[in-house]
Design a protein around this motif. Structure first.
Motif, short mmCIF file in Angstrom:
data_model
loop_
_atom_site.label_atom_id
_atom_site.label_comp_id
_atom_site.label_asym_id
_atom_site.label_seq_id
_atom_site.Cartn_x
_atom_site.Cartn_y
_atom_site.Cartn_z
N GLY A 78 5.99 -12.14 -0.36
CA GLY A 78 5.51 -11.67 -1.61
C GLY A 78 5.77 -10.79 -2.25
N GLY A 79 7.11 -10.09 -2.04
CA GLY A 79 7.56 -8.97 -2.69
C GLY A 79 8.25 -8.93 -3.89
N ILE A 137 5.27 -2.47 -2.47
CA ILE A 137 5.56 -1.94 -1.28
C ILE A 137 6.93 -2.03 -1.07
CG2 ILE A 137 5.32 -2.70 1.21
CD1 ILE A 137 2.50 -3.62 0.23
N SER A 138 7.64 -2.95 -1.40
CA SER A 138 9.09 -3.14 -1.33
C SER A 138 9.91 -2.06 -1.73
CB SER A 138 9.65 -4.32 -1.97
OG SER A 138 9.03 -5.63 -1.09
N MET A 139 9.33 -1.42 -2.91
CA MET A 139 10.17 -0.63 -3.69
C MET A 139 10.08 0.70 -2.99
SD MET A 139 11.74 -1.90 -6.57
CE MET A 139 12.04 -0.20 -7.63
N LYS A 190 15.37 -0.77 5.36
CA LYS A 190 16.33 -1.94 4.64
C LYS A 190 15.00 -3.25 4.47
CE LYS A 190 19.86 -5.59 5.17
NZ LYS A 190 20.97 -6.07 6.14
N VAL A 191 14.88 -3.58 3.36
CA VAL A 191 13.96 -4.58 3.00
C VAL A 191 14.48 -5.76 2.80
CG1 VAL A 191 12.07 -5.07 1.22
CG2 VAL A 191 12.63 -2.38 1.80
N THR A 250 13.29 -7.85 -7.67
CA THR A 250 13.12 -6.48 -7.08
C THR A 250 14.29 -6.10 -6.19
OG1 THR A 250 10.89 -7.40 -6.60
CG2 THR A 250 11.57 -5.69 -5.48
N VAL A 251 14.91 -6.94 -5.60
CA VAL A 251 16.28 -6.49 -4.70
C VAL A 251 17.24 -5.64 -5.89
CG1 VAL A 251 18.02 -7.33 -3.66
CG2 VAL A 251 16.05 -8.29 -2.99
N THR A 252 17.46 -6.25 -6.95
CA THR A 252 18.28 -5.43 -8.00
C THR A 252 17.64 -4.08 -8.10
OG1 THR A 252 18.79 -7.64 -8.83
CG2 THR A 252 19.23 -5.70 -10.46
N GLU A 253 16.46 -4.06 -8.43
CA GLU A 253 15.84 -2.76 -8.81
C GLU A 253 15.84 -1.82 -7.98
OE1 GLU A 253 11.90 -2.60 -10.59
OE2 GLU A 253 12.32 -4.93 -11.38
N ILE A 254 15.69 -2.22 -6.26
CA ILE A 254 16.01 -1.44 -5.23
C ILE A 254 17.35 -0.99 -5.20
CG2 ILE A 254 16.17 -1.57 -2.70
CD1 ILE A 254 13.50 -3.25 -2.82
#
Length: 254
Positions: A13-14, A22-24, A32-33, A46-50
Motif C-alpha cells: 500500500g505504498g 513510509i516508503s519515502m 531499497k524500497v 511513488t517510485v518516481t518521487e523516490i
C-alpha cells in the motif's frame, strides 16, 4: 541514527497516504524500497518521487488478497530485511448492516492480505537470520469505534497476529510490532468523506479532527517516523508491542 542503509524493505500500500510516507522516509534513510500496491500507477508515482530524491525503489502491481500473486511477487524481490504490512481498506457499518460481501472484502484485504505477506515474507527473513515486521493496526483494535464493525474486526486480527508472529519467530531473530494510528489525514480520508458524507465534507472533517484530544488528525509523516524507529537497529530490543499514535484518543478521550 535510524539508518536503513543496505536494507531491503517491502511496503504494501505504498502508493499513497501512510504507505507512501513510509516508503519515502525509508528510501531517504538508505533502504531499497519495494512497493507492493494494487494501483500500479500510484506505486510507480511513488517510485518516481523516490528516485528523483536520490533513493532506490521498485513498484509491483499486486492484489495482496491473492496468495499466489503475493508469493510470486515476493519471489521476484528475493532477500528482504523489513516487511511493512500497511495495505488496507475501510468500511462503514454495524454488525447487522454489514453485508457478507463487504465483510468478506474487508477480511480478504486487511487480514488475509497481511497473512499472505507474512506467509511469503517470513521465509525470506528467516534466510537472512534477522529482520523486522511492522503491521499497521488501528485504535479500532482496542477501543469501540461507532459504525466500524468489519474494520475493527480486521484491525483486531492484525493486533493479535502481531503478538503471535513476535512469539513464534523470536528465535529466528525476527522482530514484529504494530502501530495503531487514530485518524490520519490522507487522500483516502478525503475521498472517504466525500463518498459517504457528500455535501457535509467540511463539517465531517472538523468533527473527525476534533475527535482526537489534540484537536487534529495525525500526519502520514508522523506515522512514518515511528515506523522508521521501530524498523531500525535502535529498536532492536522491541518486539511484540503495539504503539498507539492517536493524539491522546485512547487514554485522554473522556
Amino acid at each position: 541514527m535510524f539508518s536503513l542503509k543496505g536494507k531491503s524493505a517491502i511496503i504494501t500500500g505504498g502508493g499513497s497516504g501512510i504507505g507512501k510516507a513510509i516508503s519515502m522516509l525509508f528510501a531517504k534513510q538508505g533502504a531499497k524500497v519495494h512497493i507492493i500496491e494494487l494501483n500500479a500507477d500510484a506505486a510507480q508515482q511513488t517510485v518516481t518521487e523516490i528516485e528523483a530524491a536520490g533513493g532506490v525503489a521498485a513498484a509491483y502491481g499486486c492484489d495482496v488478497s491473492n496468495q499466489e500473486a503475493v508469493v510470486n511477487t515476493f519471489s521476484q524481490i528475493g532477500e528482504i530485511d523489513i516487511l511493512v504490512n500497511n495495505a488496507g481498506i475501510a468500511h462503514i457499518g454495524k454488525a447487522d448492516t454489514t453485508s457478507e460481501e463487504d465483510f468478506t472484502k474487508v477480511f480478504n484485504v486487511n487480514v488475509k492480505g497481511a497473512y499472505n505477506c507474512l506467509y511469503a515474507g517470513i521465509p525470506a527473513l528467516k534466510k537472512s537470520g534477522s529482520g523486522v515486521i511492522l503491521n499497521m493496526a488501528s485504535i479500532a483494535a482496542v477501543v469501540g469505534i461507532t459504525d466500524r464493525f468489519a474494520y475493527s474486526m480486521s484491525k483486531g486480527a492484525i493486533f493479535a497476529m502481531t503478538l503471535s508472529v513476535a512469539r513464534d519467530y523470536m528465535a529466528d531473530g525476527i522482530r514484529c510490532n504494530s502501530i495503531s494510528p487514530a485518524r490520519v489525514h490522507t487522500p483516502f480520508v478525503d475521498g472517504f468523506i466525500a463518498k459517504n458524507y457528500a455535501g457535509q465534507e467540511a463539517e465531517i472533517f472538523e468533527k473527525l479532527s476534533k475527535s482526537q484530544p489534540v484537536g487534529r488528525m495525525g500526519k502520514p509523516e508522523e506515522v512514518a517516523s515511528l515506523a522508521l524507529y521501530l524498523c531500525s537497529e535502535e529498536a532492536g530490543f522491541i518486539t511484540g508491542n503495539d504503539y498507539p499514535l492517536d493524539g491522546g484518543f485512547i487514554k485522554l478521550n473522556n
